[in-house]
Design a protein around this motif. Structure first.
Motif, mmCIF file in Angstrom:
data_model
loop_
_atom_site.group_PDB
_atom_site.id
_atom_site.type_symbol
_atom_site.label_atom_id
_atom_site.label_comp_id
_atom_site.label_asym_id
_atom_site.label_seq_id
_atom_site.Cartn_x
_atom_site.Cartn_y
_atom_site.Cartn_z
ATOM 1 N N GLU A 11 0.844 -1.321 -0.319
ATOM 2 C CA GLU A 11 -0.306 -0.374 -0.191
ATOM 3 C C GLU A 11 1.053 1.132 0.048
ATOM 4 O OE1 GLU A 11 -3.021 -0.048 3.287
ATOM 5 O OE2 GLU A 11 -3.264 -2.327 2.870
ATOM 6 N N ALA A 12 2.250 1.118 0.621
ATOM 7 C CA ALA A 12 2.535 2.295 1.197
ATOM 8 C C ALA A 12 3.559 2.470 -0.918
ATOM 9 C CB ALA A 12 3.330 2.696 2.150
ATOM 10 N N LEU A 13 3.936 1.450 -0.810
ATOM 11 C CA LEU A 13 4.919 1.712 -1.762
ATOM 12 C C LEU A 13 4.472 1.603 -3.068
ATOM 13 C CD1 LEU A 13 8.309 0.110 -0.375
ATOM 14 C CD2 LEU A 13 7.070 2.874 -0.428
ATOM 15 N N GLY A 14 3.561 0.461 -3.361
ATOM 16 C CA GLY A 14 3.587 -0.222 -4.689
ATOM 17 C C GLY A 14 3.736 -1.258 -5.435
ATOM 18 N N GLU A 15 3.099 -2.030 -5.994
ATOM 19 C CA GLU A 15 3.875 -3.830 -5.958
ATOM 20 C C GLU A 15 4.923 -3.223 -7.481
ATOM 21 O OE1 GLU A 15 0.204 -5.402 -8.272
ATOM 22 O OE2 GLU A 15 -1.092 -5.584 -6.384
ATOM 23 N N LYS A 16 5.077 -2.035 -7.966
ATOM 24 C CA LYS A 16 6.053 -2.532 -8.240
ATOM 25 C C LYS A 16 7.455 -2.425 -8.461
ATOM 26 C CE LYS A 16 8.126 0.569 -12.210
ATOM 27 N NZ LYS A 16 8.117 1.295 -13.210
ATOM 28 N N LYS A 17 7.225 -2.334 -6.400
ATOM 29 C CA LYS A 17 8.893 -1.917 -5.762
ATOM 30 C C LYS A 17 8.451 -3.046 -5.177
ATOM 31 C CE LYS A 17 9.897 2.974 -6.120
ATOM 32 N NZ LYS A 17 9.574 4.453 -5.539
ATOM 33 N N VAL A 18 7.773 -3.646 -4.783
ATOM 34 C CA VAL A 18 7.204 -4.750 -3.814
ATOM 35 C C VAL A 18 6.757 -6.294 -4.307
ATOM 36 C CG1 VAL A 18 6.047 -5.867 -2.047
ATOM 37 C CG2 VAL A 18 6.787 -3.042 -1.584
ATOM 38 N N ARG A 19 7.817 -7.233 -4.951
ATOM 39 C CA ARG A 19 6.839 -8.278 -5.860
ATOM 40 C C ARG A 19 7.069 -8.800 -4.784
ATOM 41 N NH1 ARG A 19 11.135 -5.413 -10.120
ATOM 42 N NH2 ARG A 19 11.123 -3.429 -9.957
ATOM 43 N N ARG A 20 6.321 -10.246 -5.697
ATOM 44 C CA ARG A 20 5.924 -11.553 -4.422
ATOM 45 C C ARG A 20 6.017 -12.640 -6.057
ATOM 46 N NH1 ARG A 20 1.462 -10.399 -0.178
ATOM 47 N NH2 ARG A 20 0.716 -9.639 -1.732
ATOM 48 N N GLY A 21 6.546 -12.099 -6.843
ATOM 49 C CA GLY A 21 5.867 -13.431 -7.695
ATOM 50 C C GLY A 21 7.266 -14.570 -7.761
ATOM 51 N N ASP A 22 6.971 -15.472 -8.293
ATOM 52 C CA ASP A 22 8.213 -17.077 -7.244
ATOM 53 C C ASP A 22 9.312 -17.015 -8.214
ATOM 54 O OD1 ASP A 22 6.155 -17.621 -6.092
ATOM 55 O OD2 ASP A 22 5.358 -19.548 -7.943
ATOM 56 N N ALA A 23 9.080 -16.147 -9.522
ATOM 57 C CA ALA A 23 11.456 -15.829 -9.908
ATOM 58 C C ALA A 23 11.774 -15.059 -9.612
ATOM 59 C CB ALA A 23 11.200 -15.839 -11.491
ATOM 60 N N GLU A 24 11.120 -13.869 -8.627
ATOM 61 C CA GLU A 24 12.027 -12.638 -8.322
ATOM 62 C C GLU A 24 12.141 -13.412 -6.374
ATOM 63 O OE1 GLU A 24 9.782 -8.850 -9.808
ATOM 64 O OE2 GLU A 24 8.592 -10.252 -9.370
ATOM 65 N N ARG A 25 11.093 -13.833 -6.416
ATOM 66 C CA ARG A 25 11.449 -14.397 -4.766
ATOM 67 C C ARG A 25 12.846 -15.518 -4.591
ATOM 68 N NH1 ARG A 25 7.570 -17.227 -3.488
ATOM 69 N NH2 ARG A 25 8.500 -17.597 -1.265
ATOM 70 N N PHE A 26 12.426 -16.360 -5.902
ATOM 71 C CA PHE A 26 13.336 -17.180 -6.296
ATOM 72 C C PHE A 26 14.959 -16.577 -6.228
ATOM 73 C CE2 PHE A 26 16.872 -19.962 -8.455
ATOM 74 C CZ PHE A 26 16.879 -20.917 -7.320
ATOM 75 N N ALA A 27 14.869 -15.327 -7.038
ATOM 76 C CA ALA A 27 16.319 -15.166 -7.433
ATOM 77 C C ALA A 27 17.096 -14.089 -5.873
ATOM 78 C CB ALA A 27 16.125 -13.849 -8.327
ATOM 79 N N ALA A 28 16.152 -13.778 -4.994
ATOM 80 C CA ALA A 28 16.198 -12.886 -4.356
ATOM 81 C C ALA A 28 16.804 -14.113 -3.012
ATOM 82 C CB ALA A 28 16.005 -12.092 -3.491
ATOM 83 N N SER A 29 16.431 -15.312 -2.760
ATOM 84 C CA SER A 29 16.983 -16.227 -1.974
ATOM 85 C C SER A 29 18.232 -16.718 -2.075
ATOM 86 C CB SER A 29 15.823 -17.288 -2.497
ATOM 87 O OG SER A 29 16.534 -18.128 -3.069
ATOM 88 N N LEU A 30 18.505 -16.328 -2.745
ATOM 89 C CA LEU A 30 20.268 -16.862 -1.740
ATOM 90 C C LEU A 30 21.265 -15.932 -3.124
ATOM 91 C CD1 LEU A 30 20.639 -17.636 -5.593
ATOM 92 C CD2 LEU A 30 19.572 -20.084 -5.330
ATOM 93 N N ASP A 31 22.473 -16.061 -2.528
ATOM 94 C CA ASP A 31 23.559 -16.015 -3.380
ATOM 95 C C ASP A 31 24.779 -17.145 -4.276
ATOM 96 O OD1 ASP A 31 24.776 -16.693 -0.890
ATOM 97 O OD2 ASP A 31 25.426 -14.719 -0.233
ATOM 98 N N ASN A 32 25.897 -16.566 -3.427
ATOM 99 C CA ASN A 32 26.575 -16.876 -4.337
ATOM 100 C C ASN A 32 27.090 -18.853 -4.216
ATOM 101 O OD1 ASN A 32 28.803 -17.797 -6.611
ATOM 102 N ND2 ASN A 32 30.417 -17.652 -5.198
#
Length: 484
Positions: A11-32
């Motif tokens: 509500e505060a930032l909008g869906e463009k800045k707060v994303r809950r898609g599976d692909a984006e959550r997976f990409a942010a779920s790990l590092d090297n």
């Protein structure tokens, strides 16, 4: 788990800045290290208000927040192990060069190589050059106090940060330092944030000191008959009255792997860098840079040193030929997978006087476990990357590797060294933190953490809480910076 708070954030930032898609959550779920812990949402801030709002809501609702850039961290520092929100700065990457002041004003998502590409137009550069320089972000460099191959002469990220702007974990805006060469007004909290792995605050703006690009450089590839001969020669070179910009050590096992990989691919040609090397050779890659006159003087001294110490050497001042010599160093890491399908890469540091003791310790690990332990790294500052190769599908090899790395960490500290020189602690090295630091030292660090982050919002589960990476299976994914 934090659905109500996430909805408020949307509500505060909008869906463009707060994303809950599976692909984006997976990409942010790990590092090297590839241990995947998906966050509830990924936030992509592009202004101060986005960060402040996120942190205030996180504190109000007890949501852990993990800060990340490109995810090149090798320790799990960018992994949201406790879930919550991942705050990615990938879309906040502005960079402005002020050539007269010799500074760069950058946002945390700026790629390090791109900063240098812009600075080069003005004859300037930012010296720290981690291996992931084409992918890593400047925010990540600050988080780990990144160094790289030129650190012995030029220093590490901390040496080039004039000021940091950002937010305390509780959401208040702060600025540490200024765009000036001197600043002695109060406690130096700027340096406290550098190397804190995103656990003490969120950086939103960085003022970097830049230096003039070197006018010339000269590169030497030197072959030695043994690892001991190469390390002794490295120490001898550091006794000269100049500091090389690069002094990289590659042990015989690393070089044998690289030679085999090149030969298999038809990459060894007469007169090329690899044609200089024979089985069992160790290598030092040396580079001098600066103005033309000083480089010529340094090159003469380096040439004499090479004649006195090396079995054979190549020398060039041509940029293309220099890149060909560098290929030997770049080939070592991916070529190690000829030995086994997995490796532990530990960026330990030891005093120069204990180089041979560390070499002996790694050989003892290999004898006791049967696992290969190739070594390469920065011989000018003692930051030697020791590797333990193992096959992940072999349960016995996994157990041996796990036991071996703990022994290596104890040995490094016994030798007066550090368990990390540039990668940080994150998750992977958290079990060894108590080897490096006394209870009093850790208590002091925890007190600082509580003072700045009373609700333990940032980097929850990192550094202080031992995490056993061996209990988790890495994701089967190839990351953009991987050669294989």
């Amino acid at each position: 788990m934090h659905e109500a708070a996430t909805n408020l954030l949307i509500e505060a930032l909008g869906e463009k800045k707060v994303r809950r898609g599976d692909a984006e959550r997976f990409a942010a779920s790990l590092d090297n290290i590839k241990l995947s812990f998906p966050p509830d949402a990924v936030i992509f801030p592009t202004c101060d208000n986005d960060v402040a709002t996120t942190l205030r809501l996180a504190n109000s609702h007890g949501v852990p927040v993990t800060i990340r850039g490109s995810g090149t961290s090798t320790t799990g520092a960018a992994t949201p192990v406790c879930g919550g929100w991942a705050m990615s700065f990938a879309e906040w990457a502005d960079c402005e060069i002020e050539p007269d002041a010799r500074i760069a004003v950058v946002r945390p998502g700026a790629i390090t190589q791109k900063i240098n590409d812009l600075a080069a137009k003005f004859g300037l550069f930012f010296p720290p050059d981690p291996a992931s320089v084409k992918h890593c972000t400047i925010g990540g460099n600050v988080a780990t106090n990144a160094g790289g191959l030129r650190a012995a002469k030029y220093g590490v990220t901390r040496d080039y940060v004039l000021a940091l702007e950002g937010f305390l974990p509780t959401g208040e805006k702060v600025r540490w330092g200024a765009a000036t060469k001197k600043f002695a007004a109060g406690y130096d909290l700027r340096d406290l944030w550098i190397g804190a792995e995103g656990t003490l605050g969120v950086v939103t703006k960085i003022v970097l000191r830049l230096v003039p690009l070197p006018e010339a450089r000269r590169t030497f590839l030197c072959a030695f008959s043994s690892d001991e001969a190469a390390l002794n020669a490295a120490c001898a070179l550091m006794r000269e009255r100049f500091t090389p910009s690069v002094l990289e050590f590659m042990d015989a096992l690393s070089i044998d792997c690289a030679r085999a990989e090149k030969a298999a691919g038809g990459g060894i040609v007469a007169g090329g860098a690899f044609s200089l090397l024979t089985r069992g050779d160790s290598v030092l890659l040396v580079e001098n840079d600066g103005d033309a006159a000083s480089v010529e003087s340094q090159a003469a001294a380096t040439r004499k040193w090479a004649r006195d110490n090396a079995r054979a050497f190549l020398e060039t001042g041509d940029a293309a030929e220099s890149e060909a010599l560098w290929e030997v160093r770049r080939a070592c890491s991916p070529a190690m997978f000829r030995i086994a399908d997995s490796k532990l890469n530990e960026d330990v540091v030891v005093p120069q006087k204990n180089y041979l003791a560390l070499l002996a310790a790694m050989r003892e690990v290999s004898r006791e476990t049967g696992l290969a332990t190739p070594i390469f790294g920065h011989a000018a500052d003692g930051n030697l990357h020791v590797h333990i190769m193992y096959n992940r599908g072999d349960a016995q090899q996994r157990r041996l590797a796990q036991r071996a790395v703990a022994g290596v960490m104890r040995k490094v500290v016994d030798l007066g060294g550090a368990i990390s020189g540039e990668h940080g602690i994150g998750l992977a090295k958290s079990p060894f933190f108590q080897i490096q630091h006394s209870p009093a030292e850790i208590a002091a660090m925890r007190a600082i953490k509580r003072a700045l982050d009373p609700n333990n919002i940032l980097g929850r589960g990192k550094i202080f809480e031992p995490f056993n990476v061996w209990d988790h299976v890495p994701a089967d994914v190839k990351l953009p910076w991987e050669n294989r």
